[in-house]
Design a protein around this motif. Sequence first.
Motif, PDB file in Angstrom:
ATOM      1  N   PHE A 164     -69.014  26.208  37.135  1.00 29.06           N
ATOM      2  CA  PHE A 164     -68.560  27.186  36.138  1.00 29.06           C
ATOM      3  C   PHE A 164     -67.471  26.572  35.247  1.00 29.06           C
ATOM      4  N   GLY A 165     -66.504  25.894  35.906  1.00 29.35           N
ATOM      5  CA  GLY A 165     -65.436  25.280  35.127  1.00 29.35           C
ATOM      6  C   GLY A 165     -65.941  24.174  34.223  1.00 29.35           C
ATOM      7  N   GLU A 166     -66.860  23.346  34.727  1.00 26.05           N
ATOM      8  CA  GLU A 166     -67.393  22.252  33.913  1.00 26.05           C
ATOM      9  C   GLU A 166     -68.209  22.792  32.738  1.00 26.05           C
ATOM     10  N   LEU A 167     -68.968  23.902  32.978  1.00 26.02           N
ATOM     11  CA  LEU A 167     -69.760  24.484  31.902  1.00 26.02           C
ATOM     12  C   LEU A 167     -68.843  25.083  30.830  1.00 26.02           C
ATOM     13  N   ALA A 168     -67.733  25.644  31.266  1.00 27.78           N
ATOM     14  CA  ALA A 168     -66.818  26.265  30.305  1.00 27.78           C
ATOM     15  C   ALA A 168     -66.011  25.237  29.526  1.00 27.78           C
ATOM     16  N   THR A 169     -65.709  24.097  30.131  1.00 25.70           N
ATOM     17  CA  THR A 169     -64.847  23.088  29.493  1.00 25.70           C
ATOM     18  C   THR A 169     -65.627  21.906  28.938  1.00 25.70           C
ATOM     19  N   ALA A 226     -61.128  19.493  39.735  1.00 17.58           N
ATOM     20  CA  ALA A 226     -61.175  18.741  40.990  1.00 17.58           C
ATOM     21  C   ALA A 226     -61.047  17.245  40.754  1.00 17.58           C
ATOM     22  N   SER A 227     -61.493  16.785  39.548  1.00 21.57           N
ATOM     23  CA  SER A 227     -61.411  15.356  39.263  1.00 21.57           C
ATOM     24  C   SER A 227     -59.987  14.895  39.023  1.00 21.57           C
ATOM     25  N   LEU A 228     -59.040  15.862  38.807  1.00 18.60           N
ATOM     26  CA  LEU A 228     -57.653  15.484  38.566  1.00 18.60           C
ATOM     27  C   LEU A 228     -56.910  15.143  39.853  1.00 18.60           C
ATOM     28  N   SER A 229     -57.447  15.511  40.994  1.00 22.07           N
ATOM     29  CA  SER A 229     -56.774  15.228  42.269  1.00 22.07           C
ATOM     30  C   SER A 229     -56.816  13.737  42.545  1.00 22.07           C
ATOM     31  N   LEU A 230     -55.713  13.231  43.144  1.00 22.89           N
ATOM     32  CA  LEU A 230     -55.621  11.804  43.444  1.00 22.89           C
ATOM     33  C   LEU A 230     -56.544  11.457  44.604  1.00 22.89           C
ATOM     34  N   ARG A 231     -57.287  10.392  44.414  1.00 19.95           N
ATOM     35  CA  ARG A 231     -58.211   9.940  45.464  1.00 19.95           C
ATOM     36  C   ARG A 231     -57.592   8.744  46.174  1.00 19.95           C
ATOM     37  N   GLU A 232     -57.497   8.866  47.459  1.00 17.92           N
ATOM     38  CA  GLU A 232     -56.958   7.769  48.259  1.00 17.92           C
ATOM     39  C   GLU A 232     -58.042   6.725  48.483  1.00 17.92           C
ATOM     40  N   GLU A 233     -57.722   5.527  48.062  1.00 18.15           N
ATOM     41  CA  GLU A 233     -58.667   4.431  48.260  1.00 18.15           C
ATOM     42  C   GLU A 233     -58.600   3.981  49.718  1.00 18.15           C
ATOM     43  N   GLN A 234     -59.744   3.934  50.344  1.00 20.82           N
ATOM     44  CA  GLN A 234     -59.818   3.493  51.731  1.00 20.82           C
ATOM     45  C   GLN A 234     -59.690   1.973  51.793  1.00 20.82           C
ATOM     46  N   PRO A 239     -74.548  16.672  42.063  1.00 18.64           N
ATOM     47  CA  PRO A 239     -75.954  16.935  41.744  1.00 18.64           C
ATOM     48  C   PRO A 239     -76.316  18.395  41.932  1.00 18.64           C
ATOM     49  N   PHE A 240     -75.716  19.043  42.952  1.00 22.22           N
ATOM     50  CA  PHE A 240     -76.040  20.449  43.192  1.00 22.22           C
ATOM     51  C   PHE A 240     -75.565  21.320  42.043  1.00 22.22           C
ATOM     52  N   ARG A 241     -74.386  20.999  41.490  1.00 19.50           N
ATOM     53  CA  ARG A 241     -73.874  21.801  40.399  1.00 19.50           C
ATOM     54  C   ARG A 241     -74.787  21.741  39.181  1.00 19.50           C
ATOM     55  N   TRP A 242     -75.183  20.543  38.790  1.00 20.98           N
ATOM     56  CA  TRP A 242     -76.051  20.424  37.604  1.00 20.98           C
ATOM     57  C   TRP A 242     -77.447  20.999  37.873  1.00 20.98           C
ATOM     58  N   LEU A 243     -77.912  20.860  39.120  1.00 23.30           N
ATOM     59  CA  LEU A 243     -79.194  21.460  39.465  1.00 23.30           C
ATOM     60  C   LEU A 243     -79.110  22.981  39.347  1.00 23.30           C
ATOM     61  N   ALA A 244     -77.955  23.533  39.773  1.00 18.94           N
ATOM     62  CA  ALA A 244     -77.786  24.989  39.657  1.00 18.94           C
ATOM     63  C   ALA A 244     -77.767  25.419  38.203  1.00 18.94           C
ATOM     64  N   ILE A 245     -77.077  24.656  37.352  1.00 14.88           N
ATOM     65  CA  ILE A 245     -77.007  25.009  35.931  1.00 14.88           C
ATOM     66  C   ILE A 245     -78.382  24.960  35.291  1.00 14.88           C
ATOM     67  N   VAL A 246     -79.131  23.880  35.570  1.00 12.31           N
ATOM     68  CA  VAL A 246     -80.484  23.750  34.991  1.00 12.31           C
ATOM     69  C   VAL A 246     -81.382  24.878  35.474  1.00 12.31           C
ATOM     70  N   SER A 247     -81.268  25.189  36.769  1.00 13.38           N
ATOM     71  CA  SER A 247     -82.106  26.267  37.319  1.00 13.38           C
ATOM     72  C   SER A 247     -81.786  27.591  36.651  1.00 13.38           C
TER      73      SER A 247
END
Length: 570
Positions: free
Chosen positions: A107-112, A118-126, A2-10
């Motif tokens: 920045f990366g999401e806006l460019a791509t 970061a979403s490509l990293s494996l997430r360990e399920e708890q 949410p902070f990233r998109w808020l920064a972009i909108v701002s």
Amino acid sequence: MPFRWLAIVSICILLAQDIHAQPKVAKPENSPEMPPQTQHISGHELDAAPSREEQLHTLMKMIADMKTHLATLEQQAESTTNPEKKKELQKESENLTKEIEELEIAFGELATGGKSIASLSLREEQFDWQKGIQALVRPLFDSLKRMTQRARDIEKMTIQQNQYRAQKKMATDALAHLQKLLPQVKKPAVKRKLTALQKQWQEKQEEAQNQLDRLKIQLEQTAIPAKTSYKRFIETFKEFASGHGLTLMLATGGFILTFFLFTRLGQLISRSTRRGQKTKNRPLVQVIALLIKILAVIASLLVAALILSALGDWLLLTVLFLITILIAWGLRNSLPHVIKEIYTMLGMGSIHEGQRIMYNGLPYRINTLNIYSILENPLLRGSTVYIPLSYLIDMNSRPPALHEPWFPSRENDFVILDGDIFGKVLTQTPENVSMQVLGAIKTYATTDYLALNPRNLSQEGFAIPIVFGLDYSHQGEIIETIVPQLHTFLTEQLEQQAFYPHMESLMVDFNEAAASSLNLLIVASFTGAAAADYWAIRRCLQRSAVSACNRYGWGIPFNQLMVHIAPTEA
């Protein structure tokens, strides 16, 4: 995120404000008027949103400014000496670092176009053990729910039926009360209101009655089976046989077959290992047999689980899993005890095969040391007992001494108990000893029999001592003359008895000078074959001694009391 998109909108809003807030450039007086078309184009350009490049540039500038500020904070944190101030600066640096990372991602999401590395990293399920248990037992509860569905539906409809009956009764009572009240009302407005209320209660009454009729039909259809009990039983049995019953039969057959194969394999290994093995290696063979049994149980459970899994019967698989867990949970406290039993079977415990052990107050020989050990007393009838090893591991055994008896008597032996109880042993078991005493059979508890200190006359033979007294008048001849004569006479008398062949020796000697007599000691020794004549031998010795006194004129004394009377004065 949410902070990233808020920064972009701002950023977009700020850029738009910068564009629209630019001051109008003053028009020179001599400058020509711009054509309307040109003015329109310029206004359109002013209203246009910032380009993608401008947005990326703005983000880069913000990231650079924040990194500069972060470096300043880190320098201040290193230079300050106030602990509280330093802690506050470090916390602010951590927050700023997180914001920089968020902006880098933005920045990366806006460019791509919304893609993030970061979403490509494996997430360990708890792991959630509660959800795991719920997923495991859900098939079991679902099956139980289906099995009890009919009873629960009947119970639910019965509860609803009672509720609608209560509603109908309430509506009936209310209508009865309104029926009495309406004729008494004179004002038209109140009467119209009561009439409307009466209509509402009538609708409620009709609704409750309709629901009761519906529930009655449903209860009849649910409670009364449409088919006979026999047909329903056959269909239920067929359904079970083709479903859980077949699966259960296959899983049980797999379990039994696997267990039988492993058990048979263990027996073959034990037989082949025992051939040519010495006694000292027997504990190792027993431990191997125990491990094979444990492996047989584990393999049988795995085979049953694989069959249930392959057939997709998750209900029975869940039941098997829960049963296994319960058994393992119940055995968790027994593990140290089992290890101690294995040590004992390996010969590293306090008891060993072939040694002597006291069990229930009786000596036993350990014939076999196994999960169920075999104890035996060779002199007791029915003494072979199978005892769980867990009962013996805290006891102590010892090697038996040379010629140490396992019991003080054998069957058909003659014994004398404390109190001169003479009898013949008829049977002796770990519980009771039966004796023939004075022609009657008397039974003792084995421990009580041992407490009476039995003297066995039949095993190693016995000796009968007799003390016989003569008068002091024979003091001069008792040693040189009377002792040899009495020995010869007793021998002649005993030779005439049936038990004489079993006599080993006869001794006649002077014993003591008592207060009223000169006592002789007569001791006759016999083998165990004469044990039945124990009392006859005693009587024969007494009788022969008295006969010798009669023949040779020896006086037999009796207790005398000598009184000295002082002379009286004349």
